[in-house]
Design a protein around this motif. Structure first.
Motif, PDB file in Angstrom:
ATOM      1  N   SER A 228       0.846  -1.197   0.000  1.00  0.00           N
ATOM      2  CA  SER A 228       0.000   0.000   0.000  1.00  0.00           C
ATOM      3  C   SER A 228       0.881   1.246   0.000  1.00  0.00           C
ATOM      4  O   SER A 228       1.504   1.591   1.006  1.00  0.00           O
ATOM      5  CB  SER A 228      -0.918   0.016   1.225  1.00  0.00           C
ATOM      6  OG  SER A 228      -1.803  -1.074   1.202  1.00  0.00           O
ATOM      7  N   MET A 229       0.935   1.926  -1.139  1.00  0.00           N
ATOM      8  CA  MET A 229       1.769   3.110  -1.287  1.00  0.00           C
ATOM      9  C   MET A 229       1.186   4.276  -0.490  1.00  0.00           C
ATOM     10  O   MET A 229      -0.002   4.561  -0.581  1.00  0.00           O
ATOM     11  CB  MET A 229       1.887   3.505  -2.750  1.00  0.00           C
ATOM     12  CG  MET A 229       2.587   2.475  -3.613  1.00  0.00           C
ATOM     13  SD  MET A 229       4.372   2.445  -3.329  1.00  0.00           S
ATOM     14  CE  MET A 229       4.852   4.030  -3.999  1.00  0.00           C
ATOM     15  N   ALA A 231       0.782   8.058  -0.093  1.00  0.00           N
ATOM     16  CA  ALA A 231       0.899   9.230  -0.957  1.00  0.00           C
ATOM     17  C   ALA A 231       1.158  10.505  -0.172  1.00  0.00           C
ATOM     18  O   ALA A 231       1.824  11.413  -0.666  1.00  0.00           O
ATOM     19  CB  ALA A 231      -0.374   9.387  -1.792  1.00  0.00           C
ATOM     20  N   TYR A 245      -3.377   6.878   1.099  1.00  0.00           N
ATOM     21  CA  TYR A 245      -2.830   5.869   0.201  1.00  0.00           C
ATOM     22  C   TYR A 245      -3.323   6.150  -1.222  1.00  0.00           C
ATOM     23  O   TYR A 245      -4.018   7.126  -1.469  1.00  0.00           O
ATOM     24  CB  TYR A 245      -3.260   4.468   0.637  1.00  0.00           C
ATOM     25  CG  TYR A 245      -3.191   4.234   2.130  1.00  0.00           C
ATOM     26  CD1 TYR A 245      -1.962   4.050   2.766  1.00  0.00           C
ATOM     27  CD2 TYR A 245      -4.345   4.207   2.907  1.00  0.00           C
ATOM     28  CE1 TYR A 245      -1.896   3.834   4.133  1.00  0.00           C
ATOM     29  CE2 TYR A 245      -4.291   4.003   4.274  1.00  0.00           C
ATOM     30  CZ  TYR A 245      -3.065   3.820   4.884  1.00  0.00           C
ATOM     31  OH  TYR A 245      -3.001   3.619   6.239  1.00  0.00           O
ATOM     32  N   GLN A 246      -2.988   5.264  -2.134  1.00  0.00           N
ATOM     33  CA  GLN A 246      -3.446   5.423  -3.509  1.00  0.00           C
ATOM     34  C   GLN A 246      -4.964   5.316  -3.619  1.00  0.00           C
ATOM     35  O   GLN A 246      -5.579   5.979  -4.453  1.00  0.00           O
ATOM     36  CB  GLN A 246      -2.785   4.385  -4.419  1.00  0.00           C
ATOM     37  CG  GLN A 246      -1.321   4.662  -4.722  1.00  0.00           C
ATOM     38  CD  GLN A 246      -0.733   3.608  -5.630  1.00  0.00           C
ATOM     39  OE1 GLN A 246      -0.825   2.410  -5.350  1.00  0.00           O
ATOM     40  NE2 GLN A 246      -0.149   4.037  -6.742  1.00  0.00           N
ATOM     41  N   ASN A 247      -5.566   4.490  -2.778  1.00  0.00           N
ATOM     42  CA  ASN A 247      -7.013   4.268  -2.894  1.00  0.00           C
ATOM     43  C   ASN A 247      -7.732   4.328  -1.547  1.00  0.00           C
ATOM     44  O   ASN A 247      -8.753   3.674  -1.345  1.00  0.00           O
ATOM     45  CB  ASN A 247      -7.293   2.921  -3.556  1.00  0.00           C
ATOM     46  CG  ASN A 247      -6.829   1.752  -2.697  1.00  0.00           C
ATOM     47  OD1 ASN A 247      -5.929   1.913  -1.865  1.00  0.00           O
ATOM     48  ND2 ASN A 247      -7.424   0.598  -2.894  1.00  0.00           N
ATOM     49  N   GLU A 269      -8.697   4.821  -7.621  1.00  0.00           N
ATOM     50  CA  GLU A 269      -7.593   5.569  -7.055  1.00  0.00           C
ATOM     51  C   GLU A 269      -8.050   6.980  -6.706  1.00  0.00           C
ATOM     52  O   GLU A 269      -8.999   7.516  -7.288  1.00  0.00           O
ATOM     53  CB  GLU A 269      -6.419   5.625  -8.036  1.00  0.00           C
ATOM     54  CG  GLU A 269      -5.680   4.311  -8.180  1.00  0.00           C
ATOM     55  CD  GLU A 269      -4.373   4.474  -8.939  1.00  0.00           C
ATOM     56  OE1 GLU A 269      -4.024   5.628  -9.288  1.00  0.00           O
ATOM     57  OE2 GLU A 269      -3.699   3.459  -9.177  1.00  0.00           O
ATOM     58  N   LYS A 271      -7.983  10.829  -6.799  1.00  0.00           N
ATOM     59  CA  LYS A 271      -7.544  11.887  -7.708  1.00  0.00           C
ATOM     60  C   LYS A 271      -6.954  13.057  -6.937  1.00  0.00           C
ATOM     61  O   LYS A 271      -5.900  13.585  -7.288  1.00  0.00           O
ATOM     62  CB  LYS A 271      -8.716  12.360  -8.574  1.00  0.00           C
ATOM     63  CG  LYS A 271      -8.359  13.506  -9.521  1.00  0.00           C
ATOM     64  CD  LYS A 271      -9.559  13.943 -10.356  1.00  0.00           C
ATOM     65  CE  LYS A 271      -9.190  15.076 -11.294  1.00  0.00           C
ATOM     66  NZ  LYS A 271     -10.349  15.509 -12.132  1.00  0.00           N
TER      67      LYS A 271
END
Length: 377
Positions: A228-229, A231, A245-247, A269, A271
């Motif tokens: 899990s990236m 952000a 995270y991305q999502n 994801e 935006k």
């Protein structure tokens, strides 16, 4: 003869007052939720800078910064304070009255307290990222070949400005991706990305600089997130932080014993996100369709879920309003879902930012700085 019962004067008065209150409430509700379709220019100032200068909101005023200096401006375009420097890649962070501007890739940073021309600090290593707390304490991520470091400084201490050093060994901990410091300066949250045997491992670490943290070498919590990236990391209050995270995102509370109190995951994801000390707004990316918008309070309870079709380049959250803006289009949406402003400009607008006062904003194009007040409905 039949006698009609008359209402007592007191009851008539009560009913009359109730009717007035109801009508007044309806009028106030409609007025406070109307959609404006135009604006009036309250004041106008000619820009005397290059188009490379950037503007951001600063306590209801404006902060202008570029590669050769920064200044704070009020609604009339008058200079509140100014500071000079020379930077290739200036990065800004604001907390209360304090502003830090750092030269990313360079070694210089300046801290402004809202009343003087700034305090300069020179780092030993190239700066990657910087954050400031409400009393002027700064956290600086610096780059080294084998290990990055996050140092926390008091720029107003001439004897020993270094308060805390948080070392990071790239081979063991991975690469620092993001961090944030709480407004009170007592907590730090970092994210790292490591790759081992072809597998990605993300983790978040919590540091506390009170007596509790001293007992635990400042590290009071951590969590591995696998692939899990992360952000973005953002403190919402002194004791609550959001991990994006991305999502999805998580909210943690209690920076002495960090506890996850909310986790939201989306189908698409993310935006864009916006947040303040009361709410978090998330827009999902849904290509070719309307984008889902969600608004949450700091406990993770969803207060609004709707779809938007705004075309925008930037999203910001100020008080109870979301501002979606692009070069020629601006939409202001109240967090209750009621649209406040929908307008297409006949010129290129560089910045659309909130100003002090009801329905007042800064409108900045290539040549002028205008303070406007919304009108029409």
């Amino acid at each position: 003869m039949e006698h009609k019962r008359r209402l007592s004067p007191i009851l008539v008065a009560i009913i009359s007052v109730m009717l007035v209150v109801i009508v007044f409430a309806i009028v106030v509700y409609r007025y406070s939720n109307r959609c404006f379709t135009g604006y009036n220019v309250m004041s106008e100032t000619k820009r005397n800078d290059s188009n490379t200068a950037k503007y951001i909101s600063y306590n209801g005023n404006l902060l202008k910064y570029s590669r050769d200096g920064a200044s704070a401006l009020n609604a009339a375009g008058e200079v509140i304070w100014t500071g000079g420097y020379e930077m290739e890649r200036p990065q800004v962070d604001i907390c209360g009255d304090y502003v830090v501007i750092a030269d990313i890739g360079g070694k210089d940073l300046y801290v402004y307290n809202g009343s003087d021309s700034g305090t300069k600090m020179e780092m030993a290593l190239p700066i990657e990222k910087v954050r400031v707390a409400s009393q002027g304490v700064v956290a600086v991520l610096m780059k080294e070949e084998e290990s990055d470091v996050i140092n926390i400084y008091n720029p107003y201490s001439s004897a020993d400005p270094l308060l805390v050093e948080v070392p990071t060994n790239i081979s063991d901990d991975g690469y620092p991706m993001d961090f944030d410091i709480s407004a009170d300066g007592y907590s730090l949250v970092t994210s790292n990305l490591a790759v081992a045997n072809g597998a990605i491992d993300n983790k978040v670490s919590f540091y506390n600089f009170t007596d509790v943290g001293q007992d635990k070498n400042r590290l009071v919590g951590g969590k591995k997130l696998g692939e899990s990236m992360i952000a973005n990391i953002a403190f919402l209050t002194d004791d609550k932080v959001a991990i994006f995270y991305q999502n999805g995102f998580s909210i943690y509370k209690d920076m002495k014993q960090p506890e996850e109190i909310c986790k939201q995951t989306f189908k698409n994801e993310i935006k864009s996100v916006a947040y303040n000390e009361s709410n978090i707004a998330v827009v999902e990316s849904k290509n070719g369709e309307k984008n889902p918008l969600h608004i949450y309070d700091l406990s993770g309870h969803e207060s609004l879920s709707t779809d938007i079709d705004y075309e925008y380049d930037s999203l910001s959250l100020y008080d109870g309003e979301l501002i979606f803006s692009s070069n020629q289009k601006c939409n202001v949406l109240r967090i209750n879902g009621r649209e406040k402003f929908d307008f297409t400009f006949d010129r290129r607008v560089e910045f659309f930012l909130p100003s002090l006062g009801n329905s007042k904003y800064f409108l900045i194009d290539d040549n002028t700085i205008e303070q406007i007040k919304l009108s029409g409905n």
